[in-house]
Write an enzyme that holds these catalytic residues in place. Structure first.
Site, PDB file in Angstrom:
ATOM      1  N   PHE A   1      35.909  50.058  41.330  1.00 10.98           N
ATOM      2  CA  PHE A   1      35.037  49.919  40.159  1.00 10.98           C
ATOM      3  C   PHE A   1      33.621  50.306  40.565  1.00 10.98           C
ATOM      4  O   PHE A   1      33.230  50.112  41.723  1.00 10.98           O
ATOM      5  CB  PHE A   1      35.014  48.465  39.673  1.00 10.98           C
ATOM      6  CG  PHE A   1      36.337  47.977  39.143  1.00 10.98           C
ATOM      7  CD1 PHE A   1      36.614  47.972  37.778  1.00 10.98           C
ATOM      8  CD2 PHE A   1      37.321  47.515  40.010  1.00 10.98           C
ATOM      9  CE1 PHE A   1      37.818  47.517  37.291  1.00 10.98           C
ATOM     10  CE2 PHE A   1      38.545  47.064  39.533  1.00 10.98           C
ATOM     11  CZ  PHE A   1      38.795  47.067  38.167  1.00 10.98           C
TER      12      PHE A   1
ATOM     13  N   THR B   1      42.084  49.307  42.923  1.00 11.90           N
ATOM     14  CA  THR B   1      41.204  50.011  41.989  1.00 11.90           C
ATOM     15  C   THR B   1      39.771  49.884  42.463  1.00 11.90           C
ATOM     16  O   THR B   1      39.347  48.825  42.921  1.00 11.90           O
ATOM     17  CB  THR B   1      41.363  49.461  40.560  1.00 11.90           C
ATOM     18  OG1 THR B   1      42.699  49.744  40.127  1.00 11.90           O
ATOM     19  CG2 THR B   1      40.401  50.124  39.584  1.00 11.90           C
TER      20      THR B   1
END
Ligand code: PEP
Ligand code: MN
Length: 568
Positions: free
Chosen positions: A178, A176
């Protein structure tokens, strides 16, 4: 301990956002858990937090649309990014068999990343919750052994839970990305940066294509393109785009200028360092003021480097030649290398005159495919022979990135021709080589584009660039090109790089070579490059603009006299 900076994160303690934050700042911040992304933005807005950290995309499920929609409205720049590996665990208060679990809680994104595992648990109710760590917290509080949560290993530790199953994600490489937003943090210029923008296109066919073409024209790498619906105009979209480069880079500024004409709406969301696996703790400190920090200025600019660049040519058994820094240097030779006799006879004339650099094209970029294309490597070998025989440094053109390695051992200076001024692959390739290069202005290039092409070479590490004005295309047809001598004083002011003039290609007429060379000298050029042929009428290329031996002798004498006059 002084007060630590505060970071608002979406999720509880033990969430993946917190894990990402720890990776970024290590332990030097305090996390403020928030239930939603809106609340993260609000905390930054209301100065409750110095930073906000939000997930923006996942390698399995793609973009986090709520974050994209929030970014459109937010007034704070993106100042950083972090990428972390995500691994999911099934947690419960006691180690019980999977068949005894009634309900599983987790964030919807986590649930969708573990779909194969959950397919095997048909008897369970799957309940989306606001956060993975929040789900772990919930089951730790409810103390019901029949309920489980999908969360991180870190959350298991924090909430004192048992791991019932591990690595539940459908694909092992689950990452992921961010982003970090801040209202107050000052970021410093970063060479290895990424910029995020959002825009809407003009309502015309090919509008998106034209936006993307701008990036292609400047050779800029795109790392992400996403579209989200325009909330008030059905079937129109906001496009979110990330590309490599910093908004303070001269080239990126040019890109924005062009993008403004191709978009209805354009917002720069921020320029920030590309994630390399290391945190950016230095963001926490206020940075130097712009006056002290010149690192965002183009490498070619005089503002960045006041001292004029000089380029020294040195070789055993040959006298040194210095280009730039006050000297006026003549480069002379035939347009093309045609054969031994032609090259040697011409080289002899040049050597006799006291000029020390011989030009000669072996790879010729000709307008017509049927015109003489040059002798290729055979021509280069002849240049090398002439070098050894007459003690002349050699400049010759390279037309393709694939030929750089081949040409390099034969030349002291590479030439990049007008037709290749924006061959960015070639510029980058030459940028990686430590050998002087003479870059010619493209025939329809602006001065700013010319400088940006030089920037390509400089930014790849080759600092020995000579610029050469060689005439541009105008409506005038009496001369081959219009020699833009006003470019000389402009370039001398803008850049510390040596500036040459090529009056042969600039005019296409041998009679104009001497007056224009004198004008070049007076206008402040560091030298001229002229075409000379022992028999111009029989030249295989550019005979009309090549000086014959007699004219060359007058040319050399008159320029020497003018130098004397200018010095005294
Ligand atoms: C040359 O120097 O022979 C040449 C091809 O020049 P330009 O690239 O300026 O046309
Ligand atoms: Mn030529």
């Amino acid at each position: 301990m002084g007060s630590l900076p505060k970071v608002a994160i979406q999720g509880e303690e033990g969430s993946f956002s917190e894990e990402a934050g720890v990776k970024y700042w290590e332990k030097s911040v305090v996390f403020i858990p928030k239930r939603s992304s809106d609340e993260v933005i609000k905390a930054v807005e209301e100065n409750e937090a110095d930073y906000g950290l939000l997930p923006i995309e996942n390698s399995l499920i793609g973009s986090v649309s709520t974050t994209y929609d929030l970014l459109l409205e937010s007034h704070f720049p993106i100042i950083g990014e972090i990428i972390t590996q995500i691994s999911h665990y099934l947690l419960a208060i006691k180690k019980i068999p999977l068949k005894n679990i009634k309900r599983i809680y987790s964030h919807p994104v986590a649930l969708s990343q573990c779909s194969s595992f959950l397919q095997g648990l048909k008897h369970c109710e799957i309940i989306p919750n606001y956060d993975t760590a929040g789900s772990a917290l919930k089951i730790s509080r409810e103390k019901d052994p029949g309920i489980a949560a999908i969360a991180s290993k870190h959350a298991a530790k924090i909430y004192n839970l048992e791991i019932l199953a591990e690595k539940l994600e459908d694909y092992p490489n689950n990452q992921t990305r961010f982003i970090i937003i801040s209202k107050t943090a000052k970021t410093e210029y970063h060479k290895n940066a990424k910029t995020s923008i959002v825009f809407t296109t003009l309502h015309q066919p090919g509008a998106l294509y034209r936006v993307l073409k701008v990036f292609n024209d400047y050779g800029i790498n795109l790392t992400k393109l996403e579209s989200r619906p325009h909330k008030t105009e059905p079937w129109r979209s906001y496009f979110y785009l990330d590309f490599e480069g910093h908004k303070a880079d001269q080239m990126v500024k040019e890109v924005f200028k062009e993008l403004k004409e191709q978009t209805n709406f354009l917002k720069i969301m921020g320029s920030y360092p590309i994630w390399t696996g290391k945190g950016k703790v230095e963001h926490l400190h206020l940075k130097k003021t712009e006056d002290e920090d010149k690192s965002h200025l183009p490498l070619y600019s005089r503002e960045r480097q006041d001292k004029s660049t000089t380029i020294s040519l040195k070789s055993p058994n040959m006298a040194d030649v210095t280009i730039g820094g006050g000297a006026f240097t003549i480069i002379a030779g035939p347009c093309s290398v045609e054969g031994r006799k032609q090259l040697f006879k011409t080289a002899n004339i040049i050597r006799e005159s006291g000029v020390r650099i011989l030009r000669g094209g072996a790879f010729k970029p000709r307008t017509s495919p049927y015109s003489f294309q040059g002798l290729g490597e055979e021509g280069l070998k002849l240049l090398k022979e002439a070098r050894d025989a007459y003690g002349l440094y050699i400049i010759s053109e390279v037309v393709s990135p694939a030929d750089v390695e081949l040409v390099s051992p034969y030349v002291d200076i590479f030439q990049i021709g007008a037709r290749n001024m924006q061959n960015f692959t070639l510029l980058k390739e030459i940028g990686n080589i430590q050998k002087p290069v003479l870059l010619k202005r493209g025939m329809s290039a602006t001065i700013s584009e010319f400088l940006l092409s030089a920037e390509y070479i400089l930014s790849h590490g080759n600092e020995r660039v000579i610029l050469c004005e060689r005439g541009i295309r105008t409506f005038e047809t009496t001369t081959r090109n219009t020699l833009d001598l006003s470019a000389v004083p402009i370039l001398k002011e803008e850049t510390h790089l040596p500036v040459f003039v090529d009056p042969s290609h600039g005019t296409g007429n041998r009679k104009l070579v001497l007056p224009m060379s004198k004008a070049a000298m007076v206008s402040g050029a560091d030298g001229v490059m002229v075409e000379v042929h022992f028999q111009p009428d029989s030249a295989m290329s550019d005979g009309n603009q090549s000086l014959d031996p007699e004219m060359y002798s007058v040319f050399k004498k008159e320029l020497d006299m003018l130098i004397e006059k200018l010095i005294s």
